[in-house]
Scaffold this motif. Structure first.
Motif, PDB file in Angstrom:
ATOM      1  N   UNK A   2      35.387  39.898  43.844  1.00 49.21           N
ATOM      2  CA  UNK A   2      34.290  39.803  42.473  1.00 49.21           C
ATOM      3  C   UNK A   2      34.424  41.166  41.847  1.00 49.21           C
ATOM      4  N   UNK A   3      34.607  42.387  42.587  1.00 53.93           N
ATOM      5  CA  UNK A   3      34.919  43.390  42.050  1.00 53.93           C
ATOM      6  C   UNK A   3      35.957  43.735  41.257  1.00 53.93           C
ATOM      7  N   UNK A   4      37.205  43.171  41.524  1.00 52.35           N
ATOM      8  CA  UNK A   4      38.366  43.233  40.927  1.00 52.35           C
ATOM      9  C   UNK A   4      38.212  42.604  39.840  1.00 52.35           C
ATOM     10  N   UNK A   5      37.626  41.307  39.839  1.00 58.31           N
ATOM     11  CA  UNK A   5      37.691  40.321  38.645  1.00 58.31           C
ATOM     12  C   UNK A   5      36.638  40.983  37.434  1.00 58.31           C
ATOM     13  N   UNK A   6      35.740  41.957  38.058  1.00 61.87           N
ATOM     14  CA  UNK A   6      35.067  42.370  37.198  1.00 61.87           C
ATOM     15  C   UNK A   6      35.568  43.296  36.127  1.00 61.87           C
ATOM     16  N   UNK A   7      36.771  43.760  36.543  1.00 61.78           N
ATOM     17  CA  UNK A   7      37.633  44.675  35.754  1.00 61.78           C
ATOM     18  C   UNK A   7      38.108  44.003  34.285  1.00 61.78           C
ATOM     19  N   UNK A   8      38.138  42.719  34.237  1.00 60.19           N
ATOM     20  CA  UNK A   8      38.769  42.307  33.004  1.00 60.19           C
ATOM     21  C   UNK A   8      39.859  41.867  33.037  1.00 60.19           C
ATOM     22  N   UNK A   9      40.579  41.727  31.550  1.00 63.32           N
ATOM     23  CA  UNK A   9      41.956  41.128  31.681  1.00 63.32           C
ATOM     24  C   UNK A   9      42.891  42.119  31.682  1.00 63.32           C
ATOM     25  N   UNK A  10      42.486  43.631  31.650  1.00 63.14           N
ATOM     26  CA  UNK A  10      43.504  44.456  31.900  1.00 63.14           C
ATOM     27  C   UNK A  10      43.924  44.482  33.538  1.00 63.14           C
TER      28      UNK A  10
END
Length: 248
Positions: A2-10
């Motif tokens: 979830x934390x990684x997905x919070x980083x967005x498209x980049x």
């Protein structure tokens, strides 16, 4: 996750950088760990020189094709470059003969022919020495430029994600005001995650790049000796061929 997905498209290009970095680091570690020791390198040199002296450049090239490794790669590059240089030398032979005759008519005699042949041989050796150095760099330093690039662009991608996250936060503030912290939480999370990810990729990649580059340079300097020894044998065989052609 979830934390990684919070980083967005980049996080997609950052993840790609991480995978490529790990793959190329492992590949270079594997290649550099298989560099032959002094005894194995000497044996490879002797076998290649024996094939060259006994059966000619074609047999030496076949030996390099059948046996993998950095020395065979260097020897094969030298054979290919030597073949090109010999073709050029044959093309300029009429011109050199004319220069030798003119020098003889001017009173220089056989000395002019000797000096001309020594100059050709010196130029030929210089070209092969450069090829030895270049072939060693190509084999031992392959993909290191990719690691260097990943180490440089990963923090920039993280910074780009930080900027996008801050833009998202300010847009949320402009729409909903500053009363609710949740409004800007997603943008700030994106900013922090991408920055941290970029640094987490760049730091070990740069460390690995510098370590592998030092190891590659050490091995290149060590193997260069065997390449230069092969150059001397190659020049002797080539000179014998030219003398035979001239006599014929």
């Amino acid at each position: 996750m979830e934390t990684l997905l919070a980083g967005g498209i980049l996080m997609i290009p950052l993840g790609l950088c991480a995978v490529l970095s790990l793959a190329f680091i492992l590949e270079r570690v594997w290649v550099l760990s298989r560099i032959p020791d002094e005894q194995a390198a000497q044996q490879t040199l002797e076998e290649a020189e024996r094939a060259l002296a006994d059966r000619g450049p074609e047999a030496a090239a076949q030996y390099c094709t059948d046996h993998k490794g950095p020395l065979c790669f260097i020897f094969a590059s030298l054979l290919k470059r030597f073949d090109t240089l010999m073709l050029e030398r044959r093309e300029f032979r009429p011109t050199n003969e004319r220069l030798a005759r003119l020098a003889g008519q001017a009173g220089a005699g056989d000395l002019s022919r000797f000096l001309l042949e020594q100059k050709e041989l010196s130029d030929l050796k210089d070209e092969l020495v450069l090829e030895t150095d270049e072939a060693g760099k190509v084999y031992l330093s392959r993909y290191l430029v990719v690691l260097n690039t990943i180490g440089n662009i990963s923090p920039l991608l993280g910074l780009f994600g930080t900027i996008l996250g801050m833009i998202t936060s300010f847009n949320a503030i402009a729409v909903a005001g500053t009363g609710d912290p949740k409004v800007v939480a997603s943008g700030i999370s994106q900013a922090l995650v991408t920055t941290a990810t970029g640094l987490a990729i760049a730091i070990p990649t740069i460390v690995a790049y510098r370590s592998l580059a030092r190891r590659a340079e050490h091995h290149r300097s060590r193997l260069e000796v065997y390449g230069l020894a092969f150059v001397n044998t190659l020049l002797m065989v080539g000179q014998d061929q030219l003398d035979g052609e001239a006599a014929g």
